[in-house]
Design an enzyme around this catalytic site. Structure first.
Site, PDB file in Angstrom:
ATOM      1  N   GLU A   1       0.828  -1.203   0.000  1.00 43.33           N
ATOM      2  CA  GLU A   1       0.000   0.000   0.000  1.00 43.33           C
ATOM      3  C   GLU A   1       0.872   1.267   0.000  1.00 43.33           C
ATOM      4  O   GLU A   1       0.635   2.211   0.762  1.00 43.33           O
ATOM      5  CB  GLU A   1      -0.959  -0.003   1.194  1.00 43.33           C
ATOM      6  CG  GLU A   1      -2.038  -1.074   1.076  1.00 43.33           C
ATOM      7  CD  GLU A   1      -3.139  -0.938   2.100  1.00 43.33           C
ATOM      8  OE1 GLU A   1      -4.284  -1.316   1.807  1.00 43.33           O
ATOM      9  OE2 GLU A   1      -2.864  -0.436   3.215  1.00 43.33           O
TER      10      GLU A   1
ATOM     11  N   GLU B   1      -6.730  -7.631  -0.583  1.00 46.04           N
ATOM     12  CA  GLU B   1      -7.230  -7.679   0.787  1.00 46.04           C
ATOM     13  C   GLU B   1      -8.729  -7.417   0.748  1.00 46.04           C
ATOM     14  O   GLU B   1      -9.175  -6.269   0.633  1.00 46.04           O
ATOM     15  CB  GLU B   1      -6.542  -6.640   1.681  1.00 46.04           C
ATOM     16  CG  GLU B   1      -5.093  -6.939   1.982  1.00 46.04           C
ATOM     17  CD  GLU B   1      -4.488  -5.964   2.980  1.00 46.04           C
ATOM     18  OE1 GLU B   1      -5.259  -5.190   3.600  1.00 46.04           O
ATOM     19  OE2 GLU B   1      -3.251  -5.969   3.135  1.00 46.04           O
TER      20      GLU B   1
END
Length: 585
Positions: free
Chosen positions: A158, A234
């Site tokens: 991320e 995710e």
């Protein structure tokens, strides 16, 4: 041997379209004797892949050391994934977030102010090179094109939420390829245009993170990944808990519907988490968005497979959805029986102040108040000591990171708390030795505060002067020195506990059986079972039990508790099932 590739629209396994149906399961949050059980339950859910982060600081407590044994045996974990007939995705960071201490980055590295965190800076890159040199051979040897389970490896994590240093990302790619990784590489970012742009690189598959509104989020991802498979790396089917807040629960029916929408769109998925596990020891992270909030010991995450391995209602709801899209085994995991209900009397105790000569490390003198990082203490507790005069009357600390119990001549006089923004404390009008026991409650794992120092952040003043003459030492808790319990004296368990104090007791049990220690009636502290530090408890809740994995339990067992506040009595009560606290849906 197999091949795994990025096709025009699909993942290709041996040249044929393949959907990845994966679940996150962190080996470092599960007792190694339970790895096989949790992996098997994930397969019976209908998954074909296990994903795990690699926590750099879990393997490297100090620079120059790298441990791949016991609970850190990543190779054994991946071999167990393969033995279950599943594939593996490995996400080695170097930054992982994961509600893990410091986002997985070693505190010893970031204590150097010249190090450029998560950017292409020579010192940071040199350390990453050492890390990848240690961990990538384990992964490379187990790639699918060498007969192993690993089909893909992630670059950073991320990153678009943190920075936009493309040179840094490319350097990570080069190091990863040089380390022998030949399977596809990918990046992972939130389903946000700006983040996907900043966090990706040409030539790497972009994946996204989200937990709902699949069509909308996949459309955003497709704008940045015009070809290749779409994957939610995710799929947030639960959430983590923080001390002082309610227990987070995501409704099983809503999760199942969102998963159905995602799979109906043809995307691949990684459930985050399929099994959360436990922040054993002192490994939990923290968040800071205006208020510092440490993560609980339980990382149950409201996952389909509960912290103790039980298949939940969410497990069955998601399994029904998966059965509409992929093959699902007929077999179900074994039901988990209730845990033993018993009381364990802690029959011996002593004030912590009377034990500091055996539970604190060698003191070091300072002419100023140092941070824990300056003193070389990377987690846990630091004991600060100085002398005060009768006219000092008040203690004022610039900042405490993160909570401190203050004692004068061994007697508690108050608490300083970062979360409660408490940094001023009245002192008795007498001279004596001031001890400040500072607890690092978990390093921030997300955002610009990654790498910030712990301990006391000066200056430290009284009503009349600045305190500059200090000694510091680490409180030795993992492991706890055996000499500490040797010094405990018999005290009836029905007497109230005045902390900080160390207490111990023993109990008989059937070996290998899970237990749940109720923390009701206790304040704040740590628990060890047979020498293993289970983690922290706190009356701040939400969590009201500590999970004791069955592999730790023997016929005869020793329990040790460090209570920092107080307790109504010295009895630990075991209950039949976990109590994760009041619910926030």
């Amino acid at each position: 041997m197999s091949t795994f590739e990025i096709g025009e629209r699909d993942f290709l396994l041996d040249g044929r379209p393949h959907r990845v149906v994966s679940g996150a399961l962190h080996y470092f949050r599960v007792h190694p004797d339970l790895w096989a059980d949790r992996i098997r339950s994930a397969r019976l859910l209908g998954l074909n892949t296990i994903e795990t982060y690699v926590a750099w600081n879990f393997h490297a407590p100090r620079r120059g050391e790298f441990d791949l044994t016991g609970p850190r045996d990543l190779g054994r974990f991946l071999d167990l994934v393969a033995a279950e007939g599943m594939h593996a995705i490995v996400r080695p960071g170097p930054y992982i977030c994961a509600e893990w201490d410091n986002g997985g980055l070693p505190a010893w590295l970031l204590a150097d102010p010249s190090i450029g965190v998560r950017r292409h800076e020579p010192g940071f890159m040199a350390a990453i090179g050492e890390y990848l040199d240690a961990v990538l051979p384990v992964v490379a040897a187990r790639q699918v094109d060498r007969g192993g389970p690993v089909v893909a490896v992630q670059v950073e994590n991320e990153y678009g939420a943190y920075g936009d240093d493309k040179g840094y990302l490319q350097a990570l790619v080069d190091l990863t390829r040089a380390g022998g990784i030949t399977v596809p590489l990918f990046t992972c970012d939130q389903a946000d245009d700006a983040m996907l742009e900043r966090g990706g690189l040409p030539g790497l598959l972009r994946t996204a993170t989200f937990g709902s509104r699949a069509a909308e989020r996949l459309a955003i991802l497709r704008r940045h990944q015009p070809t290749g498979p779409l994957m939610c790396m995710e799929f947030w089917n639960g959430w983590f808990d923080s001390w002082g807040l309610p227990h987070h629960v995501a409704p099983a029916e809503a999760n199942a519907q969102d998963l159905d929408d995602l799979l109906a769109a043809g995307a691949s998925v990684n459930l985050y988490m399929v099994h959360g596990g436990t922040n054993l020891g002192l490994t939990n992270g923290a968040n800071h968005k205006g208020t510092y909030l440490p993560i609980t010991t339980s990382y149950d995450y409201d996952a389909p497979i509960a912290e103790h391995g039980a298949a939940t209602a969410k497990y069955h709801a998601m399994r029904a959805v998966l059965a509409r899209h992929v093959p699902v085994p007929d077999e179900l995991p074994d039901a988990r029986p209730p845990a033993p209900v018993r009381e364990v009397a802690l029959t011996h105790r002593a004030p912590l102040a009377a034990l500091l000569d055996v539970v604190a490390g060698v003191p070091r003198a300072w002419d100023h108040v140092p941070t824990a990082d300056e003193a070389g203490h990377w987690n846990g507790f630091v004991v600060y000591r100085t002398r005060v005069r009768a006219d000092d009357r008040v203690l004022v600390v610039g900042e405490v990171r993160d909570r401190a119990v203050v004692l004068l001549d061994g007697e508690p006089v108050g608490v300083l708390s970062r979360t409660a923004h408490e940094h001023v404390l009245p002192l008795p009008a007498r001279a004596g030795e001031l001890t400040v026991l500072v607890e690092d409650q978990g390093r921030v794992n997300y955002g610009p505060r990654i790498g910030e120092p712990k301990g006391l952040v000066g200056p430290v003043r009284t009503a009349v002067r600045e305190l500059t003459a200090w000694t510091t030492s680490a409180l030795l808790v993992d492991p706890l020195p055996a000499a500490a319990t040797d010094r405990l004296a018999p005290v009836p368990a029905d007497e109230p506990v005045a902390g900080p104090a160390l207490l111990a007791g023993a109990f008989d049990a059937e070996p290998g059986v899970d237990h749940f220690w109720s923390t009701d009636g206790w304040g704040k502290g740590l628990v060890w079972v047979n020498g293993t530090l289970l983690g922290r408890y706190w009356s701040a809740m939400p969590t009201r039990t500590l999970y004791v994995p069955g592999p730790l339990v023997r016929e005869r067992n020793e329990v040790v508790v460090l209570e920092l506040g107080g307790a109504v009595d010295a009895v630990v009560r075991c209950v039949a099932e976990p109590v994760l606290g009041p619910v926030d849906v």
